[in-house]
Design a protein around this motif. Structure first.
Motif, short mmCIF file in Angstrom:
data_model
loop_
_atom_site.label_atom_id
_atom_site.label_comp_id
_atom_site.label_asym_id
_atom_site.label_seq_id
_atom_site.Cartn_x
_atom_site.Cartn_y
_atom_site.Cartn_z
N ALA A 158 -6.35 -37.34 48.42
CA ALA A 158 -5.95 -36.53 47.42
C ALA A 158 -5.93 -35.01 47.62
O ALA A 158 -5.34 -34.38 47.61
CB ALA A 158 -6.87 -36.64 46.13
N ASP A 159 -7.22 -34.69 48.41
CA ASP A 159 -7.21 -33.40 48.74
C ASP A 159 -6.24 -32.87 49.86
O ASP A 159 -5.69 -31.88 49.79
CB ASP A 159 -8.67 -32.90 49.62
CG ASP A 159 -9.87 -33.11 48.42
OD1 ASP A 159 -10.90 -33.08 48.84
OD2 ASP A 159 -9.45 -33.14 47.14
N HIS A 202 7.54 -30.69 48.26
CA HIS A 202 7.20 -29.42 46.96
C HIS A 202 7.80 -30.17 45.99
O HIS A 202 7.38 -30.00 44.77
CB HIS A 202 7.84 -28.21 47.37
CG HIS A 202 9.57 -28.36 47.55
ND1 HIS A 202 10.11 -29.15 48.53
CD2 HIS A 202 10.45 -28.08 46.63
CE1 HIS A 202 11.32 -28.85 48.24
NE2 HIS A 202 11.54 -28.54 47.15
N ASN A 233 -0.36 -38.76 42.72
CA ASN A 233 -1.47 -38.92 43.46
C ASN A 233 -1.31 -39.66 44.73
O ASN A 233 -0.20 -40.11 44.91
CB ASN A 233 -2.36 -39.90 42.32
CG ASN A 233 -1.92 -41.39 42.09
OD1 ASN A 233 -1.15 -41.92 42.93
ND2 ASN A 233 -2.32 -41.84 41.05
N LEU A 252 -3.24 -34.25 50.47
CA LEU A 252 -2.11 -34.29 49.71
C LEU A 252 -1.81 -32.90 49.02
O LEU A 252 -0.83 -32.30 49.05
CB LEU A 252 -1.98 -35.60 48.64
CG LEU A 252 -0.58 -35.57 47.95
CD1 LEU A 252 0.77 -35.87 48.90
CD2 LEU A 252 -0.53 -36.89 47.00
N HIS A 253 -2.56 -32.61 48.22
CA HIS A 253 -2.78 -31.16 47.47
C HIS A 253 -2.49 -30.02 48.48
O HIS A 253 -1.74 -29.25 48.16
CB HIS A 253 -4.21 -31.05 46.79
CG HIS A 253 -4.04 -29.84 45.92
ND1 HIS A 253 -3.43 -29.71 44.81
CD2 HIS A 253 -4.83 -28.68 46.10
CE1 HIS A 253 -3.64 -28.52 44.35
NE2 HIS A 253 -4.43 -27.87 45.06
N ALA A 254 -3.36 -29.94 49.73
CA ALA A 254 -3.21 -29.13 50.39
C ALA A 254 -1.80 -28.82 51.20
O ALA A 254 -1.08 -28.03 51.62
CB ALA A 254 -4.33 -28.78 51.53
N ARG A 314 0.92 -30.06 50.05
CA ARG A 314 1.95 -29.59 49.30
C ARG A 314 1.91 -28.16 49.42
O ARG A 314 3.12 -27.58 49.05
CB ARG A 314 1.85 -30.23 47.94
CG ARG A 314 1.87 -31.42 47.77
CD ARG A 314 1.98 -31.87 46.42
NE ARG A 314 2.93 -31.23 45.74
CZ ARG A 314 3.00 -30.96 44.43
NH1 ARG A 314 2.03 -31.65 43.67
NH2 ARG A 314 4.06 -30.65 44.00
N LYS A 315 0.93 -27.58 50.01
CA LYS A 315 1.04 -25.97 49.99
C LYS A 315 1.20 -25.61 51.34
O LYS A 315 1.45 -24.35 51.71
CB LYS A 315 -0.04 -25.39 49.37
CG LYS A 315 -0.48 -25.53 47.88
CD LYS A 315 -1.48 -24.78 47.26
CE LYS A 315 -2.75 -25.35 47.38
NZ LYS A 315 -3.92 -24.52 46.76
N THR A 345 5.33 -35.15 42.84
CA THR A 345 4.16 -34.96 42.12
C THR A 345 3.63 -36.49 41.84
O THR A 345 4.19 -37.32 41.80
CB THR A 345 4.61 -34.54 40.72
OG1 THR A 345 5.47 -35.54 40.24
CG2 THR A 345 5.24 -33.11 40.56
N ARG A 394 4.85 -19.85 49.38
CA ARG A 394 4.02 -20.81 49.65
C ARG A 394 3.36 -20.56 50.94
O ARG A 394 4.05 -19.88 51.86
CB ARG A 394 4.81 -22.26 49.82
CG ARG A 394 4.54 -23.32 48.99
CD ARG A 394 5.32 -24.33 48.87
NE ARG A 394 6.33 -24.40 47.97
CZ ARG A 394 7.64 -24.09 48.08
NH1 ARG A 394 8.06 -24.01 49.12
NH2 ARG A 394 8.53 -23.98 47.14
#
Lengths: 194, 276
Positions: A8-9, A61, A66, A11-13, A15-16, A64, B67
């Motif tokens: 999860a972490d 981007h 999990n 993936l979150h990062a 995406r940025k 969305t 970004r």
């Protein structure tokens, strides 16, 4: 494969735009992607896998969800890239080298089958299944997708996924090489060979 | 040897095998096969990591500037900034300063400040003075004479990889996301765009009949994003601002070609566009 919540972490990062986070995703999922594609398109698996990750990077981007959703999303991309590749190739996908002999086996062949890299051996056998069964087995077992996610990737109903998976597994269970391997393994255990 | 139907795998056994449990010795061979199929990745399979990460990095360099690390301090949503600015401007309006700011008539320092905050709403930079340190992106940098390339410094390239017709959160600081151009080109006269995006695209291009050329220029020169701007609002001062005032927009939005006076300095600034 590590549980999805660990991803999860990452993936979150990713995406940025975090490259090392993307690397984590890639390291986690690339083997499964490669193997799925190996069964579905054969020797162009590496190229199609690269295309898959490139598209995933571009569209990340817009994703969305999990990590479990991401996994399904990624394999859906992989499948579409594979379909495109098959169209480009204009021919039936080559399967990984298949040493299966129709009919019976000699013990030598079976031994040889045992000693070959076991992952390749397994993929070869799965690739002998009808396509829908092969895909269902790969997505359920190797990609680790649940039935609804597999249905989403394949564009099928969940019932059809269950049936295809079951048929695929049963067919594999009765495959001569699988039965021979079972006997070989049992024999080794009984005689104490490592 | 035929398998009797009763010997066949049942649903429970199948689920167990899929889960990685071995249901019975009879299915040991199949269990081995499945375990082999899902064995950990081999070094050969993992050899392509560097190439994959490089491809990912390349994708993100082309994507919107906000970004990534160098945009870490920027608000994540351009819309939020605009809304906030609008609120602030509304408050300022109570004092009458806003009117002055919009006309560009504040003392330089104040005008600068107001410009920095509110350029999205049409507050121009101070007329006097050298290059505005607030580097606002400008569509005019792209819309130079036909065939000419943007200057060497990173010019704004609203080169968003997304095809979404509306600016996504964290939208670029450039005038027009390339996605709008794609949508415009996909359907004649931009029917694929929502009316807001379409209006801003037309505004940025300087007219509906200019949009085709404007988009052609944009897509022809995919330069790296101008990440130097501190104002993440989705427009240059006035050129595609959400304000309703046509005059700052019209005068600032560079007419596509043949107007050398509108050619900006590398850091596209409003002073150039307000040249006498």
């Amino acid at each position: 494969m590590p549980p999805d919540d660990e991803l999860a972490d990452a993936l979150h990062a990713a995406r940025k735009g975090d490259e090392s986070a993307f690397a984590v995703l890639w390291r986690t999922l690339q083997p499964a992607v490669l193997r799925y594609l190996r069964v579905v398109v054969g020797d162009t698996a590496e190229d199609v896998a690269s295309e898959t990750w490139l598209q995933a990077a571009r569209d990340l981007h817009r994703f969305t969800g999990n990590p479990t959703d991401f996994r399904a999303w990624l394999f859906r991309i992989a499948r579409h890239r594979a379909i495109d590749e098959r169209r480009r190739a204009g021919r039936r996908p080559e399967h990984p080298t298949d040493h299966t002999h129709p009919g019976g086996h000699t013990r030598d062949t079976a031994t040889e089958a045992l000693e070959r890299d076991s992952t390749t051996w397994a993929l070869n056998l799965i690739a002998t299944l009808p396509t829908d069964q092969a895909e269902a087995v790969m997505l359920r077992v190797v990609a680790g997708l649940d039935v609804p996610a597999t249905a989403h990737v394949l564009g099928k109903r969940t019932g059809a996924v269950r049936v295809a998976t079951m048929r695929g597994l049963r067919k594999l269970a009765t495959h001569p090489q699988v039965r021979t391997r079972r006997e070989q393994t049992w024999l080794r255990e009984v005689t104490g060979e490592v | 040897m035929r398998t009797r139907r009763s010997d066949q795998l049942d649903l429970t056994q199948a689920d167990q095998l899929i889960a990685g449990n071995q249901p019975s010795p009879r299915h040991r061979g199949l269990s081995d096969l499945l375990d082999a199929a899902r064995a950990p990745g081999t070094p050969e399979e993992l050899a392509g990591e560097q190439a994959a990460v490089a491809a990912f990095a390349a994708v993100h360099k082309r994507a919107a500037a906000p970004r990534g690390k160098d945009r870490a301090r920027a608000p994540s949503s351009a819309r939020t900034v605009v809304v906030t600015a609008a609120t602030s401007l509304a408050l300022l309006a109570l004092t009458g300063t806003a009117v002055t700011a919009r006309a560009g008539n504040l003392p330089d320092e104040a005008q600068q400040h107001a410009h920095r905050l509110f350029s999205a709403l049409g507050v121009p930079a101070p007329r006097t003075g050298p290059t505005n340190p607030v580097i606002t992106t400008s569509p005019s940098a792209d819309r130079t004479k036909p065939g000419s390339k943007p200057s060497a410094t990173p010019t704004p390239a609203p080169d968003k990889s997304a095809g979404a017709p509306t600016p996504s959160p964290g939208a670029t600081a450039t005038a027009v996301p390339a996605g709008w151009c794609k949508a415009w080109q996909a359907k004649p006269s931009g029917k694929a765009l929502n009316s807001e995006s379409r209006r801003r695209l037309v505004e940025a291009a300087g007219g509906e009949d200019q949009v085709d050329d404007y988009c052609a220029d944009l897509t022809a020169s995919p330069t790296p994003e101008n990440s130097a701007t501190t104002l993440p609002a989705p427009s240059t001062s006035g050129s595609s601002s959400p304000s309703n005032s046509p005059s700052p927009s019209a005068s600032s939005s560079t007419k596509p070609r043949g107007k050398p006076s509108n050619l900006p300095t590398p850091h596209a600034t409003t002073p150039s566009r307000r040249a006498p």
